[in-house]
Write an enzyme that holds these catalytic residues in place. Sequence first.
Site, short mmCIF file in Angstrom:
data_model
loop_
_atom_site.label_atom_id
_atom_site.label_comp_id
_atom_site.label_asym_id
_atom_site.label_seq_id
_atom_site.Cartn_x
_atom_site.Cartn_y
_atom_site.Cartn_z
CB ALA A 1 -25.04 21.29 -26.22
CB CYS B 1 -24.53 23.87 -30.39
SG CYS B 1 -25.10 24.36 -28.75
CG HIS C 1 -17.11 17.16 -25.05
ND1 HIS C 1 -17.19 16.11 -25.93
CD2 HIS C 1 -18.35 17.39 -24.60
CE1 HIS C 1 -18.46 15.72 -26.01
NE2 HIS C 1 -19.18 16.49 -25.22
NE ARG D 1 -24.66 14.92 -20.58
CZ ARG D 1 -23.66 14.88 -19.72
NH1 ARG D 1 -23.71 15.57 -18.60
NH2 ARG D 1 -22.60 14.13 -19.97
FE1 CFM Z 1 -19.13 10.78 -23.59
FE2 CFM Z 1 -21.05 9.95 -24.84
FE3 CFM Z 1 -20.62 12.57 -24.51
FE4 CFM Z 1 -21.35 11.02 -22.45
FE5 CFM Z 1 -23.96 11.71 -22.83
FE6 CFM Z 1 -23.57 10.68 -25.23
FE7 CFM Z 1 -23.20 13.24 -24.87
MO1 CFM Z 1 -25.60 12.27 -24.80
S1 CFM Z 1 -20.48 9.17 -23.01
S2 CFM Z 1 -19.88 12.56 -22.59
S3 CFM Z 1 -22.94 11.15 -20.99
S4 CFM Z 1 -19.57 11.14 -25.68
S5 CFM Z 1 -25.11 10.28 -23.84
S6 CFM Z 1 -22.47 8.92 -26.05
S7 CFM Z 1 -24.08 12.29 -26.50
S8 CFM Z 1 -24.56 13.68 -23.33
S9 CFM Z 1 -21.49 14.48 -25.19
#
Ligand code: CFM
Length: 545
Positions: free
Chosen positions: A68, A65, A198, A99
């Site tokens: 998250a 989500c 993000h 994580r």
């Molecule tokens: Fe970038 Fe990723 Fe992500 Fe990531 Fe991660 Fe991820 Fe993630 Mo899991 S590199 S920041 S450190 S998009 S592994 S493939 S899904 S936490 S949001």
Amino acid sequence: MATAKKKLVQWEPTDVKKELLKQYPPKVARRRAKQILINEALENNTPEIVANVRTIPGIITMRGCTYAGCKGVIMGPTRDIVNLVHGPIGCSFYAWLTRRNQTDAGIDGENYMTYCFSTDMQDSDIIFGGEKKLAAAIQEIYDLFHPKAITIFATCPVGLIGDDIHTVARNMKAKFGDCNVFAFSCEGYKGVSQSAGHHIANNQVFTHMVGENNEEKAGEYKINLLGEYNIGGDGFEIDRVLKKCGITTISTFSGNSTYDQFASAHMADLSCVMCHRSINYVADMMETKFGIPWIKVNFIGAKSTAKSLRKIAAYFGDQKLIDRVEAVIAEEMPAVEAVCSEVLPRTKGKTAMIFVGGSRAHHYQDLFAEMGMKTISAGYEFAHRDDYEGRDVIPFLKVDADSRNIEELEVEKDEARYRARKTPEEMQALEASGYKFKEYDGILPDMEKGSIVVDDLNQYEAEKLVELMKPDIFCAGIKEKFSIQKLGIPMKQLHSYDSGGPYAGFKGAVNFYQEIDRLVNSKVWSYMKAPWQESPELSATYVWE
Ligand code: CFM
């Protein structure tokens, strides 16, 4: 002979796609068909995929989500900022140290990562409002820890009842005077995935922290490392290599990061983007506001690491740095190559599938390629079209109701602090020599023709893909782990790395080669039979049959 899976895999990509869609109702199949692509990106025409759209209700998605993405992904790895979740305790508990973003408290020892801060909202707070409770929690944190900053995260109920977390934050900041307090409207439902989180996180980090400290930083060749989150210690290995080269990391967004790193990020001379998905807009904003150019790097894979180091050195253009980087590569590579050639006879020709959130489904293909392994199918949980097709599509991305929901910051040049890092002539000369700024071509051009790329893969399709294409290894996350292993295929978590890592840089590559060698050459999963597969004594019929 005990080869449980003698593989004569003969699949046609079009048949695989058809099979994946077969069980869906027609409307669902039509929508999913646009997110499943057979790669034909060999000439100049990158095929088009639908991404960053809502998951169809009823489908068991791998996504997380918005909360998250904000609390866990971007702010989770910060160590001297207290991250306070305003919401029911479950939202905090499930985001607490899951994580594997590692931390080193450094000499100051300030590290709140192991704590779990929550307002623990109850029914009465939902009914009568939770602002007072939030203010009290912020006060308590301040009294106990006196941190440099306290950040507040909204969970779904907070958005539903309308608590004004930003006003609470502003008031508390004014009251304290020596602690930066700000909030994120990152309710879980805010976007279609964690990707929205993000963006919300980075906008606030940029607004409330970046540029707060104008002190000149010591060191040469100053860079920001954007989109590296120190999972399994990746960031530590990258730091080791950069340091050895004499490159100064002003900030890492946000692996093992501190408040001061964010506050000083505008003092760097180059931004290096590791995870394009989660952070490319910060790189753009840094350039617009402060004049810091950015490049895409990748430290996953030994060759990619060497390439990225050379790219950083070429930007600064200083012979001393260029020589140092070459010396470091020459020093590091023999150990890597020794392990690589040792495993190669056993790994060459094996196949992999990679389904991770964003960047990793792309980056890890380099590591597999170094081992002679081919990625036959890959995809992202929540990336956008530019992560598949390259940044050229950005001007053409469809803005829908969901993406409009996420604020785009209007950033302008900071007249006082903007500083062009290179003259226009220097930039042009670099570009003329083939140097690429702000460029990312996405996953598709790097994948073979006929490989299958799936956006927002779900539980059902994952199992189908494995059944049909029989990869030697499947990489994804904890939600997929056990169902894949039950199919007899080794499964490697590329979010948390299971309990392994680092896999970045030179030492990380060695770890990866050895671990993948063990996984793809172990037959243990293929010997496993579930009890009902061995002796299906129990059978039943439906009453209507
Ligand atoms: Fe970038 Fe990723 Fe992500 Fe990531 Fe991660 Fe991820 Fe993630 Mo899991 S590199 S920041 S450190 S998009 S592994 S493939 S899904 S936490 S949001």
